[in-house]
Design an enzyme around this catalytic site. Sequence first.
Site, PDB file in Angstrom:
ATOM      1  N   ASN A  67       0.825  -1.204   0.000  1.00 54.75           N
ATOM      2  CA  ASN A  67       0.000   0.000   0.000  1.00 54.75           C
ATOM      3  C   ASN A  67       0.862   1.258   0.000  1.00 54.75           C
ATOM      4  OD1 ASN A  67      -2.147  -1.756   0.118  1.00 54.75           O
ATOM      5  ND2 ASN A  67      -2.479  -1.498   2.315  1.00 54.75           N
ATOM      6  N   HIS A  98       6.000  -0.333  -2.620  1.00 53.71           N
ATOM      7  CA  HIS A  98       5.521   0.410  -3.782  1.00 53.71           C
ATOM      8  C   HIS A  98       5.558   1.922  -3.617  1.00 53.71           C
ATOM      9  CE1 HIS A  98       3.063  -3.389  -5.088  1.00 53.71           C
ATOM     10  NE2 HIS A  98       4.348  -3.493  -5.335  1.00 53.71           N
ATOM     11  N   THR A 144      -4.466  -9.072   0.529  1.00 54.92           N
ATOM     12  CA  THR A 144      -3.748  -8.990  -0.744  1.00 54.92           C
ATOM     13  C   THR A 144      -4.232 -10.077  -1.685  1.00 54.92           C
ATOM     14  OG1 THR A 144      -1.564  -9.072  -1.812  1.00 54.92           O
ATOM     15  CG2 THR A 144      -1.829 -10.317   0.240  1.00 54.92           C
ATOM     16  N   ASN A 171      -8.448 -12.683   4.514  1.00 53.42           N
ATOM     17  CA  ASN A 171      -9.003 -12.171   3.262  1.00 53.42           C
ATOM     18  C   ASN A 171     -10.439 -12.676   3.128  1.00 53.42           C
ATOM     19  OD1 ASN A 171      -9.504 -11.504   0.442  1.00 53.42           O
ATOM     20  ND2 ASN A 171      -7.284 -11.327   0.240  1.00 53.42           N
ATOM     21  N   PRO A 172     -11.389 -11.806   2.809  1.00 54.02           N
ATOM     22  CA  PRO A 172     -12.759 -12.286   2.638  1.00 54.02           C
ATOM     23  C   PRO A 172     -12.943 -13.162   1.413  1.00 54.02           C
ATOM     24  CG  PRO A 172     -12.604  -9.949   2.108  1.00 54.02           C
ATOM     25  CD  PRO A 172     -11.288 -10.342   2.695  1.00 54.02           C
TER      26      PRO A 172
END
Length: 256
Positions: free
Chosen positions: A111, A128, A199, A224-225
């Site tokens: 992020n 990043h 991610t 993570n969903p």
Amino acid sequence: MDKEDSESSLRREARALARAVGGFQRAVVLTGAGVSAESGIPTFRDPDGVWSRLRPEDLASPEAFARDPKTVWDWYRARAENVKEAKPNPGHLALAEMERIFPDFYLITQNVDGLHQRAGSRRIIELHGNLARARCTSCRSIFPLEEAPLGPDGMPHCPDCGALARPDIVWFGEPLPTYALEKAFELSSGAQVFFSVGTSGLVQPAASLPYLAKRRGSVLVEVNPRETPLSADCDFIFRAGAGVALPIILEALYGR
């Protein structure tokens, strides 16, 4: 599964995870856009994400900046303003608190919003870049975006040499910062527990980090969903958003 059953399932998984990692010293977390989605920061690779409406090559590439730097800067400055209005969510705050639990803790993030820092995380590797920074296109110095004076062209310029600045973001087609990438691989290879949080597991080379940790014997945890390519290799899976799952994991690690 209703909300109550779902929370009970998360708590059972969290207690099992806490038992498995009790006494561990070295923890590494990899975060992606899903962590900040609950703070109102748009994701990029979900079906309704940013890149479903825009072409990356039009706004996030060296070619785009060379062709039309003003349009690129207008977009990035708007994103930076949006991020300034956002607030860390319970997922960010839980990750910051985990630094108190694991003596050797690092957070590797894809992020660029800086919300981890604002939540209190200190040991962060940014793969990043960061929207709050700019980089000179001439002397290569890096500085806070808010310290970059606007030139007659309306774009940020270097406070040192006056040349045009660019966002300190890794664009498509550019390599990741050498130090950050090497440190990420080093940390992942030595992790006793590795958390992959929010991610997609699609963006390389970050996507290879949890597999490296797993090969070196790490306990692998996914928050993570949605199912990801990594899911089949995980030891523990929390099918919920980071803002829901991470506070529950934190409570279990504290034994509450």
